[in-house]
Motif scaffolding. Structure first.
Motif, short mmCIF file in Angstrom:
data_model
loop_
_atom_site.label_atom_id
_atom_site.label_comp_id
_atom_site.label_asym_id
_atom_site.label_seq_id
_atom_site.Cartn_x
_atom_site.Cartn_y
_atom_site.Cartn_z
N VAL A 200 12.26 -32.97 21.18
CA VAL A 200 12.28 -34.16 20.33
C VAL A 200 11.33 -33.92 19.15
O VAL A 200 10.16 -33.60 19.36
CB VAL A 200 11.83 -35.42 21.09
CG1 VAL A 200 11.90 -36.65 20.19
CG2 VAL A 200 12.65 -35.62 22.35
N TYR A 201 11.87 -34.04 17.95
CA TYR A 201 11.04 -33.96 16.76
C TYR A 201 10.50 -35.35 16.48
O TYR A 201 11.25 -36.29 16.27
CB TYR A 201 11.86 -33.45 15.57
CG TYR A 201 11.09 -33.46 14.27
CD1 TYR A 201 9.94 -32.71 14.13
CD2 TYR A 201 11.53 -34.23 13.20
CE1 TYR A 201 9.23 -32.71 12.93
CE2 TYR A 201 10.84 -34.23 12.00
CZ TYR A 201 9.68 -33.49 11.88
OH TYR A 201 8.98 -33.50 10.71
N ARG A 202 9.17 -35.52 16.51
CA ARG A 202 8.56 -36.84 16.39
C ARG A 202 8.04 -37.13 14.99
O ARG A 202 7.45 -38.17 14.76
CB ARG A 202 7.46 -36.96 17.42
CG ARG A 202 8.06 -36.69 18.81
CD ARG A 202 7.39 -37.22 19.97
NE ARG A 202 7.09 -38.62 19.91
CZ ARG A 202 6.16 -39.17 20.68
NH1 ARG A 202 5.48 -38.45 21.52
NH2 ARG A 202 5.92 -40.46 20.61
N GLY A 203 8.24 -36.20 14.07
CA GLY A 203 7.85 -36.45 12.69
C GLY A 203 6.73 -35.56 12.22
O GLY A 203 6.20 -34.74 12.97
N SER A 204 6.38 -35.72 10.94
CA SER A 204 5.33 -34.92 10.31
C SER A 204 4.43 -35.82 9.49
O SER A 204 4.88 -36.80 8.90
CB SER A 204 5.94 -33.87 9.38
OG SER A 204 6.78 -33.01 10.08
N THR B 206 1.27 -31.53 9.66
CA THR B 206 1.24 -31.45 11.12
C THR B 206 2.53 -32.05 11.65
O THR B 206 2.92 -33.15 11.26
CB THR B 206 0.01 -32.20 11.68
OG1 THR B 206 -1.16 -31.63 11.09
CG2 THR B 206 -0.07 -32.09 13.18
N HIS B 207 3.20 -31.30 12.53
CA HIS B 207 4.50 -31.68 13.06
C HIS B 207 4.36 -32.01 14.55
O HIS B 207 3.72 -31.27 15.28
CB HIS B 207 5.50 -30.54 12.89
CG HIS B 207 5.55 -30.01 11.48
ND1 HIS B 207 6.38 -30.52 10.53
CD2 HIS B 207 4.84 -29.02 10.88
CE1 HIS B 207 6.19 -29.88 9.39
NE2 HIS B 207 5.26 -28.96 9.58
N GLY B 208 4.98 -33.10 14.97
CA GLY B 208 4.93 -33.50 16.38
C GLY B 208 6.23 -33.17 17.08
O GLY B 208 7.32 -33.53 16.59
N TYR B 209 6.12 -32.47 18.19
CA TYR B 209 7.29 -32.15 19.02
C TYR B 209 6.99 -32.48 20.47
O TYR B 209 5.85 -32.33 20.93
CB TYR B 209 7.65 -30.65 18.92
CG TYR B 209 8.33 -30.28 17.64
CD1 TYR B 209 9.72 -30.34 17.52
CD2 TYR B 209 7.59 -29.85 16.54
CE1 TYR B 209 10.34 -30.00 16.34
CE2 TYR B 209 8.21 -29.50 15.35
CZ TYR B 209 9.58 -29.57 15.26
OH TYR B 209 10.21 -29.23 14.09
N GLN B 210 8.01 -32.92 21.17
CA GLN B 210 7.90 -33.18 22.60
C GLN B 210 9.00 -32.39 23.31
O GLN B 210 10.12 -32.30 22.81
CB GLN B 210 8.07 -34.67 22.87
CG GLN B 210 7.79 -35.08 24.30
CD GLN B 210 7.80 -36.60 24.42
OE1 GLN B 210 8.88 -37.20 24.39
NE2 GLN B 210 6.64 -37.20 24.54
N VAL B 211 8.65 -31.81 24.45
CA VAL B 211 9.59 -31.05 25.27
C VAL B 211 9.70 -31.74 26.62
O VAL B 211 8.68 -32.09 27.22
CB VAL B 211 9.10 -29.59 25.47
CG1 VAL B 211 10.03 -28.83 26.39
CG2 VAL B 211 8.96 -28.88 24.13
#
Length: 191
Positions: free
Chosen positions: A137-141, A151-156
């Motif tokens: 999931v790309y949570r934004g920058s 800074t980029h937020g990702y969730q796995v």
């Protein structure tokens, strides 16, 4: 003609290099959490405190990107020292012989929701490699005001079976669920 082909190949190589953005996780703001069900009635949650995510992002088409993560299994933390030591032992992860868990993507496809991706790849844990699917999931920058970096937020997220990796084979599902839910949260910056 030979000179033209060399120049053309060099230009294509340069374009493909610039189309890639290598994102690496910030250790202070990244970790993988897991949960299992104990005695069929209660979730037990823990973390792997040291986990690194790398995304070789194709800026033109994210589906052509590559993702990998590695985990220091010795960094397991369930907030109970005796349990953590048992999990590190040969009964479970056997960190003396298998100190690292790794995942490498083989394909990325769009998910059903915006900014959700299905990532297929190979997970190696406890000396066993198996194909698994994870949701990315790309949570934004945002621009981090402390270091001025994008800074980029990702969730796995994934659910795996510990039996597929021979982790804790002496403990039946009535004691510890076979299914293990995994959630990794990562902040990444360009390398």
């Amino acid at each position: 003609m030979k000179k033209f082909m060399s120049l053309f190949l060099l230009t294509m190589l340069t374009v493909s290099v610039y189309a890639q953005k290598v994102l690496v996780s910030d250790p202070a703001h990244s970790r993988i959490q897991f949960s299992v069900i104990h005695l069929t009635i209660n979730d037990i949650v823990g973390n792997f405190e040291t986990a690194n995510l790398t995304i070789n992002a194709d800026e033109k088409n994210f589906l052509n990107s590559k993702m990998s993560f590695d985990v220091d299994v010795n960094s397991i933390n369930t907030h109970i020292e005796a349990r953590d030591n048992h999990l590190r032992s040969a009964d479970f992860f056997d960190v003396a012989n298998h100190p690292t868990m790794t995942f490498t993507s083989t394909s990325i496809t769009k998910g059903k929701q915006k900014n959700y991706y299905n990532v297929n790849g190979n997970l190696t844990m406890h000396g066993v490699t198996k194909p698994v699917s994870v949701v990315l999931v790309y949570r934004g920058s945002v621009v981090n005001q402390m270091n001025k970096k994008d800074t980029h937020g990702y969730q796995v997220m994934a659910t795996i079976k510990r039996s597929d990796f021979n982790v804790g084979p002496g403990f039946p599902e009535a004691v510890i669920s076979d299914q293990v839910r995994i959630k990794g949260d990562f902040e990444l910056t360009q390398k």
